[in-house]
Scaffold this motif. Structure first.
Motif, PDB file in Angstrom:
ATOM      1  N   THR A 137       0.849  -1.193   0.000  1.00  0.00           N
ATOM      2  CA  THR A 137       0.000   0.000   0.000  1.00  0.00           C
ATOM      3  C   THR A 137       0.884   1.242   0.000  1.00  0.00           C
ATOM      4  N   PRO A 138       0.635   2.223  -0.861  1.00  0.00           N
ATOM      5  CA  PRO A 138       1.468   3.439  -0.876  1.00  0.00           C
ATOM      6  C   PRO A 138       1.474   4.132   0.488  1.00  0.00           C
ATOM      7  N   PHE A 139       2.613   4.711   0.828  1.00  0.00           N
ATOM      8  CA  PHE A 139       2.719   5.482   2.060  1.00  0.00           C
ATOM      9  C   PHE A 139       3.792   6.547   1.879  1.00  0.00           C
ATOM     10  N   ALA A 140       3.942   7.397   2.865  1.00  0.00           N
ATOM     11  CA  ALA A 140       4.957   8.454   2.812  1.00  0.00           C
ATOM     12  C   ALA A 140       5.917   8.291   3.987  1.00  0.00           C
ATOM     13  N   PHE A 181       4.969  13.905  14.322  1.00  0.00           N
ATOM     14  CA  PHE A 181       3.976  13.046  13.686  1.00  0.00           C
ATOM     15  C   PHE A 181       3.511  11.987  14.689  1.00  0.00           C
ATOM     16  N   THR A 182       2.403  12.261  15.322  1.00  0.00           N
ATOM     17  CA  THR A 182       1.960  11.442  16.453  1.00  0.00           C
ATOM     18  C   THR A 182       0.827  10.482  16.116  1.00  0.00           C
ATOM     19  N   LYS A 183       0.243  10.630  14.933  1.00  0.00           N
ATOM     20  CA  LYS A 183      -0.944   9.837  14.617  1.00  0.00           C
ATOM     21  C   LYS A 183      -0.631   8.573  13.819  1.00  0.00           C
ATOM     22  N   SER A 184       0.558   8.508  13.214  1.00  0.00           N
ATOM     23  CA  SER A 184       0.935   7.334  12.429  1.00  0.00           C
ATOM     24  C   SER A 184       1.513   6.247  13.329  1.00  0.00           C
ATOM     25  N   ILE A 210       4.834   7.588   7.576  1.00  0.00           N
ATOM     26  CA  ILE A 210       3.565   8.301   7.754  1.00  0.00           C
ATOM     27  C   ILE A 210       2.465   7.493   7.071  1.00  0.00           C
ATOM     28  N   ASP A 211       1.551   6.936   7.851  1.00  0.00           N
ATOM     29  CA  ASP A 211       0.420   6.226   7.258  1.00  0.00           C
ATOM     30  C   ASP A 211      -0.915   6.865   7.630  1.00  0.00           C
ATOM     31  N   ASN A 212      -0.863   7.984   8.367  1.00  0.00           N
ATOM     32  CA  ASN A 212      -2.066   8.743   8.690  1.00  0.00           C
ATOM     33  C   ASN A 212      -1.977  10.104   8.008  1.00  0.00           C
ATOM     34  N   PRO A 213      -2.852  10.417   7.047  1.00  0.00           N
ATOM     35  CA  PRO A 213      -2.766  11.673   6.288  1.00  0.00           C
ATOM     36  C   PRO A 213      -2.766  12.918   7.160  1.00  0.00           C
ATOM     37  N   ILE A 219       4.460  18.720   8.636  1.00  0.00           N
ATOM     38  CA  ILE A 219       5.816  18.760   8.063  1.00  0.00           C
ATOM     39  C   ILE A 219       6.428  20.133   8.308  1.00  0.00           C
ATOM     40  N   GLN A 220       7.646  20.150   8.832  1.00  0.00           N
ATOM     41  CA  GLN A 220       8.314  21.381   9.224  1.00  0.00           C
ATOM     42  C   GLN A 220       9.412  21.760   8.232  1.00  0.00           C
TER      43      GLN A 220
END
Length: 315
Positions: A137-140, A181-184, A210-213, A219-220
């Motif tokens: 599955t695509p992710f960042a 990034f706390t949600k991924s 990062i798997d949560n948009p 991003i800083q």
């Protein structure tokens, strides 16, 4: 002279003349046979034709020299290939990955002198590794890329020894990434790309997956987002190892590129990037404190395998 002695004499002659002009008639003459008859018995004994064997041995030696920082074009010319493109095509055919990856991924010794038993096992044998073949599955991933040289790095680019070599403050980097990034879910990737064959330079990134948009809004400045497009991947898990996964990772990289890819129905898809995947197993939270990572290789089915599949489907 028995068959094995005759074949060994021929193999030794080929090995000593890989950088010289070779053809089937000359090689057959060393065995005392006609080119036609020798070609038949060679293919039956070894598993491939005599000139295919010559190409394979030339590429084996070229691969070794590429891992010791020889340029691709220089290796191509030295072993009798007229063009960079012709060399690369032959290399991918035999090994399943492009020669540009040798400088980063492999650290191999000088090719072993071949014998008949070893070669019959090589070309008639199976493949011991069993990766998971998945549609990823695509992710960042977000991190801080930096530019380096391949000298003495090899596959260590995905290990803490590399971080020490370039004085990477990975603890601070990872702390910043996890704070932002706390949600991924918890995972990181290590990736190398933009390899320059002429200079040995490449880009390296240690990134927070990062798997949560929703995390992408955080991003800083100074951070770079890498998109992993997904697609077909072979996933290799390193054996759980006490204290460090470094040696296990090195051994796994070598097994992938020297054994699994050359013998599989797949080849490396150089339109995408390989990476190592680090989650809770990297911290020793499982397997009694032993460490484990995944090595993720983008693959596509070889053209000859596609044709076979199409023929089976149409029959």
């Amino acid at each position: 002279m028995n068959y094995n002695q005759m074949f060994q004499t021929v193999l030794d002659y080929i090995e000593d003349n890989l950088k010289n002009e070779l053809n089937a008639a000359v090689i057959a003459g060393k065995a005392g046979y006609s080119a036609y008859h020798f070609s038949r018995i060679f293919t039956k004994a070894i598993g491939i034709s005599v000139m295919s064997y010559v190409t394979w041995r030339r590429l084996q030696h070229a691969l070794y020299e590429l891992t010791h920082d020889k340029r691709v074009i220089d290796a191509a010319m030295e072993y009798g290939f007229e063009t960079h493109g012709g060399f690369t095509k032959a290399f991918v055919h035999w090994f399943g990955f492009p020669p540009s990856l040798c400088r980063l991924r492999l650290a191999v010794g000088s090719p072993i002198k071949p014998n008949v038993a070893m070669l019959a096992n090589k070309f008639y044998g199976g493949n011991a590794m069993n990766p998971h073949i998945i549609e990823l599955t695509p992710f960042a991933a977000v991190g801080y890329p930096s530019r380096h040289k391949t000298e003495n790095m090899k596959e260590n680019v995905n290990a803490p020894t590399f971080w020490d070599a370039i004085n990477l403050d990975y603890g601070t980097i990872l702390a910043k990434l996890y704070d932002a990034f706390t949600k991924s879910k918890h995972f990181e990737i290590c990736m190398c790309y933009d390899i320059d064959d002429a200079t040995g330079e490449f880009t390296y990134i240690l990134g927070r997956g990062i798997d949560n948009p929703e995390d992408l809004a955080n991003i800083q400045p100074g951070m770079t987002k890498i998109d992993v497009p997904g697609g077909l991947y072979a996933i290799f898990s390193t054996p759980p190892a006490p204290g460090s996964f470094i040696q296990a990772a090195q051994d796994t990289w070598n097994e992938i590129f020297l054994h699994w890819l050359p013998q599989s129905e797949f080849e490396y898809d150089d339109a995408r990037r390989d990476f190592s995947y680090h989650d809770e197993r990297d911290h020793g939270w499982y397997f009694g404190g032993k460490l484990q990572i995944d090595i993720c290789i983008p693959i596509r089915q070889r053209e000859e395998e596609k044709r076979k599949s199409q023929l089976r489907a149409n029959s």
